[in-house]
Design a protein around this motif. Sequence first.
Motif, PDB file in Angstrom:
ATOM      1  N   VAL A 151     -15.956 -36.671  69.723  1.00 42.66           N
ATOM      2  CA  VAL A 151     -16.508 -35.629  68.853  1.00 42.66           C
ATOM      3  C   VAL A 151     -16.689 -36.195  67.443  1.00 42.66           C
ATOM      4  N   VAL A 152     -17.872 -36.011  66.901  1.00 40.06           N
ATOM      5  CA  VAL A 152     -18.194 -36.507  65.558  1.00 40.06           C
ATOM      6  C   VAL A 152     -18.639 -35.314  64.711  1.00 40.06           C
ATOM      7  N   LYS A 153     -18.057 -35.183  63.516  1.00 43.23           N
ATOM      8  CA  LYS A 153     -18.387 -34.062  62.642  1.00 43.23           C
ATOM      9  C   LYS A 153     -18.917 -34.546  61.297  1.00 43.23           C
ATOM     10  N   GLY A 154     -19.689 -33.674  60.654  1.00 43.50           N
ATOM     11  CA  GLY A 154     -20.245 -33.984  59.357  1.00 43.50           C
ATOM     12  C   GLY A 154     -19.479 -33.317  58.232  1.00 43.50           C
ATOM     13  N   HIS A 155     -19.520 -33.934  57.053  1.00 47.86           N
ATOM     14  CA  HIS A 155     -18.836 -33.403  55.872  1.00 47.86           C
ATOM     15  C   HIS A 155     -19.714 -33.645  54.649  1.00 47.86           C
ATOM     16  N   TRP A 156     -19.956 -32.582  53.885  1.00 47.75           N
ATOM     17  CA  TRP A 156     -20.792 -32.701  52.688  1.00 47.75           C
ATOM     18  C   TRP A 156     -19.983 -33.180  51.493  1.00 47.75           C
ATOM     19  N   PHE A 157     -20.551 -34.143  50.772  1.00 48.74           N
ATOM     20  CA  PHE A 157     -20.052 -34.543  49.460  1.00 48.74           C
ATOM     21  C   PHE A 157     -21.149 -34.195  48.457  1.00 48.74           C
ATOM     22  N   GLY A 158     -21.027 -33.041  47.820  1.00 52.30           N
ATOM     23  CA  GLY A 158     -22.057 -32.587  46.903  1.00 52.30           C
ATOM     24  C   GLY A 158     -23.307 -32.132  47.640  1.00 52.30           C
ATOM     25  N   ASP A 159     -24.437 -32.155  46.942  1.00 53.23           N
ATOM     26  CA  ASP A 159     -25.698 -31.656  47.500  1.00 53.23           C
ATOM     27  C   ASP A 159     -26.604 -32.752  48.030  1.00 53.23           C
ATOM     28  N   ASN A 160     -26.206 -34.006  47.891  1.00 53.10           N
ATOM     29  CA  ASN A 160     -27.103 -35.103  48.255  1.00 53.10           C
ATOM     30  C   ASN A 160     -26.519 -36.073  49.273  1.00 53.10           C
ATOM     31  N   ARG A 161     -25.360 -35.754  49.830  1.00 57.16           N
ATOM     32  CA  ARG A 161     -24.734 -36.712  50.749  1.00 57.16           C
ATOM     33  C   ARG A 161     -23.984 -35.984  51.862  1.00 57.16           C
ATOM     34  N   LEU A 162     -24.223 -36.444  53.106  1.00 54.11           N
ATOM     35  CA  LEU A 162     -23.585 -35.883  54.291  1.00 54.11           C
ATOM     36  C   LEU A 162     -23.042 -37.035  55.130  1.00 54.11           C
ATOM     37  N   ASP A 163     -21.704 -37.123  55.294  1.00 54.33           N
ATOM     38  CA  ASP A 163     -21.066 -38.201  56.050  1.00 54.33           C
ATOM     39  C   ASP A 163     -20.589 -37.703  57.410  1.00 54.33           C
ATOM     40  N   PHE A 164     -20.597 -38.615  58.400  1.00 50.88           N
ATOM     41  CA  PHE A 164     -20.165 -38.285  59.762  1.00 50.88           C
ATOM     42  C   PHE A 164     -19.106 -39.284  60.220  1.00 50.88           C
ATOM     43  N   ARG A 165     -18.058 -38.770  60.866  1.00 50.05           N
ATOM     44  CA  ARG A 165     -17.035 -39.629  61.463  1.00 50.05           C
ATOM     45  C   ARG A 165     -16.308 -38.867  62.557  1.00 50.05           C
ATOM     46  N   PRO A 166     -15.596 -39.593  63.443  1.00 51.75           N
ATOM     47  CA  PRO A 166     -14.719 -38.923  64.418  1.00 51.75           C
ATOM     48  C   PRO A 166     -13.350 -38.655  63.796  1.00 51.75           C
ATOM     49  N   GLU A 167     -12.466 -38.039  64.566  1.00 52.25           N
ATOM     50  CA  GLU A 167     -11.131 -37.730  64.051  1.00 52.25           C
ATOM     51  C   GLU A 167     -10.332 -39.002  63.796  1.00 52.25           C
ATOM     52  N   LYS A 168     -10.421 -39.965  64.719  1.00 48.33           N
ATOM     53  CA  LYS A 168      -9.713 -41.238  64.605  1.00 48.33           C
ATOM     54  C   LYS A 168     -10.718 -42.368  64.613  1.00 48.33           C
ATOM     55  N   TYR A 169     -10.249 -43.578  64.338  1.00 47.39           N
ATOM     56  CA  TYR A 169     -11.159 -44.712  64.363  1.00 47.39           C
ATOM     57  C   TYR A 169     -11.876 -44.792  65.707  1.00 47.39           C
ATOM     58  N   TRP A 170     -13.103 -45.311  65.688  1.00 51.32           N
ATOM     59  CA  TRP A 170     -13.884 -45.461  66.909  1.00 51.32           C
ATOM     60  C   TRP A 170     -13.181 -46.388  67.906  1.00 51.32           C
ATOM     61  N   THR A 171     -13.497 -46.228  69.161  1.00 52.46           N
ATOM     62  CA  THR A 171     -13.018 -47.137  70.203  1.00 52.46           C
ATOM     63  C   THR A 171     -13.985 -48.319  70.301  1.00 52.46           C
ATOM     64  N   PRO A 172     -13.474 -49.557  70.277  1.00 48.61           N
ATOM     65  CA  PRO A 172     -14.371 -50.712  70.396  1.00 48.61           C
ATOM     66  C   PRO A 172     -15.259 -50.615  71.634  1.00 48.61           C
ATOM     67  N   GLY A 173     -16.504 -51.010  71.479  1.00 50.40           N
ATOM     68  CA  GLY A 173     -17.450 -50.983  72.590  1.00 50.40           C
ATOM     69  C   GLY A 173     -18.227 -49.688  72.721  1.00 50.40           C
ATOM     70  N   THR A 174     -17.901 -48.678  71.947  1.00 52.29           N
ATOM     71  CA  THR A 174     -18.598 -47.398  72.033  1.00 52.29           C
ATOM     72  C   THR A 174     -20.052 -47.545  71.566  1.00 52.29           C
ATOM     73  N   LYS A 175     -20.963 -46.962  72.354  1.00 49.99           N
ATOM     74  CA  LYS A 175     -22.370 -46.909  71.965  1.00 49.99           C
ATOM     75  C   LYS A 175     -22.603 -45.587  71.219  1.00 49.99           C
ATOM     76  N   VAL A 176     -23.189 -45.680  70.062  1.00 55.09           N
ATOM     77  CA  VAL A 176     -23.377 -44.493  69.224  1.00 55.09           C
ATOM     78  C   VAL A 176     -24.850 -44.376  68.853  1.00 55.09           C
ATOM     79  N   THR A 177     -25.359 -43.140  68.831  1.00 58.60           N
ATOM     80  CA  THR A 177     -26.735 -42.898  68.401  1.00 58.60           C
ATOM     81  C   THR A 177     -26.761 -41.751  67.401  1.00 58.60           C
ATOM     82  N   VAL A 178     -27.402 -42.004  66.273  1.00 62.28           N
ATOM     83  CA  VAL A 178     -27.629 -40.949  65.286  1.00 62.28           C
ATOM     84  C   VAL A 178     -28.989 -40.315  65.587  1.00 62.28           C
ATOM     85  N   HIS A 179     -28.990 -39.008  65.843  1.00 59.94           N
ATOM     86  CA  HIS A 179     -30.235 -38.278  66.096  1.00 59.94           C
ATOM     87  C   HIS A 179     -30.568 -37.454  64.851  1.00 59.94           C
ATOM     88  N   ARG A 180     -31.625 -37.855  64.159  1.00 61.40           N
ATOM     89  CA  ARG A 180     -32.069 -37.096  62.989  1.00 61.40           C
ATOM     90  C   ARG A 180     -33.307 -36.290  63.359  1.00 61.40           C
TER      91      ARG A 180
END
Length: 402
Positions: A193-222
Motif C-alpha cells: 500500500v502506497v499513500k500520498g502526503h501533501w507538503f504545501g500546495d505544490n508538492r505531493l510525496d508518495f511512500r509505503p509504511e515501511k521501506y520497500w522490499t528489494p526487487g519490487t516493481k513499481v509504477t506511477v500512474h499519473r
Amino acid sequence: MRRGLAVGALGGALVLMATATGCSEGKSAAAPAAGNAAAALPSAPPAKPTGSAAVVSIEPANGAKDVKPAGALKVSATGGKLTTVKVTGQDGKEVPGAVTADGLGWAPTAGHLEVSSTYTVSARAADASGVTATAESSFSTLTPTKDAGTSDNINDGQSYGVGMIVSVSFDKAVKEKDAVLKGITVEASDGTVVKGHWFGDNRLDFRPEKYWTPGTKVTVHRRLKSVETAPGVYGGADKDEPFTIGRSQISTVDLNSHRMTVERDGQVTDTVPITGGKSGFDTWGGVMVAEAMEGTTRMTSNGVTRAGSGDEYDLVVPHAIRLTDSGTYVHGNYWSGSIGSANGSHGCIGVQDVEGGSDGSRAGKFYNSTIVGDVVKVVNSKGDTVSPENGLSGWNVPWGSW
C-alpha cells in the motif's frame, strides 16, 4: 240482439286480446333484457395516455461546447424514474455511471470526463403507467489553456534504493488536492500500500509504511490531463512511469562514535570513519535519503556562515551525495583532520578522500556503492530532526500522520 251481443262479445274479445297483448308485452323480457345485456358486456379498458408524464433532462444542453470535464454532466427525471442512461465518448467507450437509488438522477462514477472530447448522451425514463420518455444530447469538453506544470523525480526503468520516495511537484499551486490525489496512484508488484502526503500546495510525496522490499516493481500512474488542479488549470499529460527497487542499503551515521555503519541486505558490509557537523552547525538527525548523485560539486559558505566569521569556505568537493534540499551531503573530505575523531564540518557528513577524488578512497567506494533512494540515518545528533519536506525525508512522519 244476438248480433249486438256478438259484436259486444267480439269487442270484448278484442279488448281481452288487446289486454292480453298488453300483459304479454309487460311480462316480456325484451325491455329488461336490454338493460341486462348492457350490464353483461365487458368493461372497456381506460384509454392509455398518448404521452408520458416523465420528463428527462440532460445537462449540458445539446450542442454545448467548452464544457468542464468535472461536475457538468447530469441526467435527471421528473414525473417518472430513469431506466437507462448511456454516455459514449468519441472513442466509442461508454462512460461508467449509476442511477441514484430514487431513480431521479444519474452521474458518472469516474468523477470526470476527458478534456478535448465529444460525448453523446441517450436517456430513458418511465412514468407510473410505464409510458416512457427519451432524450438525447451531444456536447464537447474544453481544451485546457493553462497547465499545472506537473513533474516528478522518477526516471522510467531506473533502479532505486529501498528508501525511495516518489515526489510530484507542480509549478502552479494546487487547490483541488483531493482530485489530484485521486489522479495519481502508485502500484507495487507485491501489493504494498502506497499513500500520498501533501507538503504545501505544490508538492505531493508518495511512500509505503515501511521501506520497500528489494526487487519490487513499481509504477506511477499519473492521470491528471483532465483534472482541474486550480480554477482553469489542468494537470498536463497522462503517463505511466515504471521503476524497480534494487538491493537494500541502509547506512547509520553515529555522531558520537564518528562512524557510519553500512548494511547491505541486512548484513554489515563496512564501518566508515566520518566527521559530522560541529556545534552550531549540527548535522540534522533522523532519516534522510540519497536524492541525487552529484559527483564533484562546488560548495561555498554563502548563506551558511557570516562574512568575517572565520568559517567561510569555497571548496570543490568530490563524491557528493545530496541528502537534503538545504544542502546536507555525504561527500569526500580531503582537508579535515577530524574524520573518525570529532565533528568538524558545517553540517555535512565527511568521508576520507583525496583532492579531486579517488574511486579507491573510502568516500569513492561509498559513492560507487550508493544509488538514489538509499537510506542514511543519523543518530545522536545534538541538532534538530530533519524536516520531512527537506529532501526525501518523509520517513520521519509517522504512518498514521502520512
